[in-house]
Design a protein around this motif. Structure first.
Motif, short mmCIF file in Angstrom:
data_model
loop_
_atom_site.label_atom_id
_atom_site.label_comp_id
_atom_site.label_asym_id
_atom_site.label_seq_id
_atom_site.Cartn_x
_atom_site.Cartn_y
_atom_site.Cartn_z
N LYS A 48 2.59 7.31 -1.89
CA LYS A 48 3.78 6.54 -1.56
C LYS A 48 3.54 5.04 -1.77
N ALA A 49 2.39 4.59 -1.28
CA ALA A 49 2.06 3.17 -1.41
C ALA A 49 1.95 2.75 -2.88
N VAL A 50 1.32 3.60 -3.66
CA VAL A 50 1.14 3.28 -5.09
C VAL A 50 2.48 3.36 -5.83
N GLY A 51 3.25 4.43 -5.52
CA GLY A 51 4.50 4.68 -6.25
C GLY A 51 5.58 3.68 -5.94
N MET A 52 5.47 2.95 -4.80
CA MET A 52 6.50 1.95 -4.48
C MET A 52 6.40 0.71 -5.36
N ASP A 53 5.30 0.59 -6.07
CA ASP A 53 5.20 -0.46 -7.08
C ASP A 53 6.13 -0.04 -8.22
N SER A 54 7.13 -0.88 -8.49
CA SER A 54 8.15 -0.44 -9.45
C SER A 54 7.54 -0.23 -10.83
N ARG A 55 6.37 -0.83 -11.09
CA ARG A 55 5.75 -0.60 -12.39
C ARG A 55 5.18 0.80 -12.49
#
Ligand SMILES: NC(=O)c1ccc[n+]([C@@H]2O[C@H](COP(=O)([O-])OP(=O)(O)OC[C@H]3O[C@@H](n4cnc5c(N)ncnc54)[C@H](O)[C@@H]3O)[C@@H](O)[C@H]2O)c1
Ligand SMILES: O=c1ccn([C@@H]2O[C@H](COP(=O)(O)OP(=O)(O)O[C@H]3O[C@H](CO)[C@@H](O)[C@H](O)[C@H]3O)[C@@H](O)[C@H]2O)c(=O)[nH]1
Length: 464
Positions: free
Chosen positions: A255-262
């Motif tokens: 979740k933390a990684v995927g919230m980076d829009s890139r």
């Protein structure tokens, strides 16, 4: 060029749903799906639409609406080819099991047979479309076969790879992220053929989502798209193992990684390993192509995605054995879910097959329940691996009709497909039916850990 008659060779997971949606969206076009598999065609024509051979949410109602109006299923391949202006080739392209490229390259024998049949039958000009996933530059081979018949028929070859995912095929076809059409943009005839196909899709897909490219880009984009998607799964699965060692939780990390829009949130769900007919086959194919061009580093880079996936399946099964005091011999293990993902009856390359095989080697007694997969299919998947005799597979594996029946008197449960119904089970009732300690291994991060632990389960989940 106005297309009136479409033929699709191959009535499988792609040909069937794709043509059903084209028929629905283009009522003025006659669409005939042909196959050499008589049983499959008979099932597509079953008066009871719920008995069509492929389970996909929403598919049976489209078939019901369109079949025998402008959608037809037939084994008369020659007739359909003869009548068509546009021919989709949607046959299987499995990994080769023999000869050069064994275990890596795509087996193109079915594609070549189609090309030869088209060449033998066609009397007027045709647009031939690669719908199957193919190695880059296959269109050149197809063109060669088609152009060398000497009967004067002209062919335009287009590449139009399919990006639908099983379980959401109808939704994906109705509103695709993009439609990709590769063709001979250099020639007038090539551009006309591309436009004819663009017009079919433009009946329901916004024009800006229809992408036209040269043929090679289109062919290679399909392999690349699958490689990228599978790489994301292998990446998060690699991290899931590290989570299990360190106390981090893979869902929180994802979740933390995927919230980076890139990066984005999709395709970061840790699992017992990806399955399905495409990812492994297409990456192996990509690796093989890179090796043929002597691009060793490129090949090794992508091969690692498969190596990681094999490791994930193996380590899940090994962890079950280790957790259960290093032996599962004679223990009853319930496998919930056999399909490679939810909402499909497809089992090709499903992680469940490999986990079951591993546990059978450890002499476990396996009981399987899947809401959509037949007993015959489960045995055929295990027999195909060739690890033991068909009799031994039937002796070691029982297939039952409900989760409760599967878990009755079991030592352990492995949840291997994320079917929604598994979340709704009465887990207390299941726990009460099991031998104690009752082990529950969640290969999909489907179940909520806290409540399962409170019931009394010894609960293990990937990446937790
Ligand atoms: N399954 C998917 O989700 C998916 C998605 C995108 C792309 N693809 C690609 O689409 C292609 C087809 O995949 P599928 O899953 O539909 O395969 P499938 O095995 O379900 O269907 C292929 C069908 O082609 C038929 N066939 C083979 N040779 C034939 C011939 N000479 N004449 C007539 N029929 C013939 C087979 O009998 C079979 O029914 C593959 O290249 C695959 O990689 C699949
Ligand atoms: O975050 C994720 C996403 C998927 N998976 C697994 O990956 C496999 C493949 O799933 P998915 O990609 O949803 O299904 P497919 O039907 O195999 O579709 C893929 O392969 C098709 C065939 O080429 C392409 O057309 C699609 O775009 C591509 O998504 C399944 O086992 C999933 O359970 C995970 O473990 N974690």
């Amino acid at each position: 060029m106005k297309i009136k008659n479409i033929c699709c060779i191959g009535a499988g997971y792609v040909g069937g749903p794709t043509m059903a949606v084209i028929a629905e969206k283009c009522p003025g076009v006659k669409v005939t799906v042909v196959d050499i598999n008589e049983k499959r065609i008979k099932q597509w024509n079953d008066p009871d639409v719920e008995k069509i051979p492929i389970y996909e949410p929403g598919l049976s109602s489209i078939v019901k609406e369109t079949r025998d109006k402008n959608l037809f299923f037939s084994t008369d391949v020659d007739k359909a080819i003869d009548e068509a202006d546009m021919i989709f080739i949607s046959v299987n392209t499995p990994t080769k099991t023999y000869g050069i490229g064994k275990g890596m390259a795509a087996d193109l024998k079915y594609i070549e047979l189609c090309a030869r049949q088209i060449a033998a039958v066609a009397k007027n000009d045709k647009i031939v479309i690669e719908k199957s996933t193919l190695p880059v530059r296959t269109a050149a081979a197809l063109k060669n076969i088609l152009d060398n018949t000497g009967n004067g028929v002209k062919y335009q070859i287009l590449s139009n790879p399919e990006f639908l995912a099983e379980g959401t095929a109808v939704e994906d076809l109705k509103s695709p992220d993009r439609v990709l059409i590769g063709g001979d943009i250099e020639s007038e005839e090539g551009r006309e053929a591309m436009e004819a196909l663009v017009n079919i899709y433009a009946s329901w897909v916004p024009k800006e989502k229809i992408l036209t490219t040269n043929v090679w880009s289109s062919e290679l984009s399909k392999l690349t798209a699958n490689a990228f998607l599978a790489q994301r799964v292998s990446s998060i699965n690699a991290i899931s193992e590290l989570c299990e060692k360190t106390g981090a939780d893979v869902n929180e990390v994802a979740k933390a990684v995927g919230m980076d829009s890139r990066v984005g949130p999709k395709f970061l769900k840790a699992s017992v390993g990806f399955g399905g007919s495409c990812f492994q086959k297409d990456i192996l194919n990509l690796v093989y192509i890179a090796r043929t061009y002597n691009l060793q580093e490129v090949a090794d880079y992508w091969e690692q995605v498969i190596i990681m996936n094999d490791h994930q399946k193996r380590r899940f099964a090994a962890n079950m054995v280790q957790t259960m005091y290093n032996t599962v011999a004679g223990k009853k293990i319930a496998i919930l879910g056999w399909a490679f993902k939810k909402d499909t009856n497809d089992t090709r390359e499903s992680a469940a097959i490999y986990v079951a095989d591993y546990l059978l080697n450890e002499q476990a007694e396996i009981v399987v329940y899947d809401p959509k997969v037949t007993e015959e299919q489960i045995y055929s998947d295990l027999d195909y691996l060739g690890s033991r005799s068909g009799d031994a597979n039937r002796k070691g594996v029982t297939v039952v009709k409900s989760s409760y029946e599967a878990c009755d008197n079991a030592h352990a449960i492995a949840v291997l497909t994320e079917w929604d119904e598994f979340k709704q089970l009465d887990w207390k009732k299941i726990y009460d039916q099991m031998l104690k300690p009752a082990f529950l291994f969640d290969g999909r991060r489907l179940l909520e850990p806290k409540t399962k632990k409170e019931i009394g389960f010894e609960f293990y989940a990937i990446g937790n």
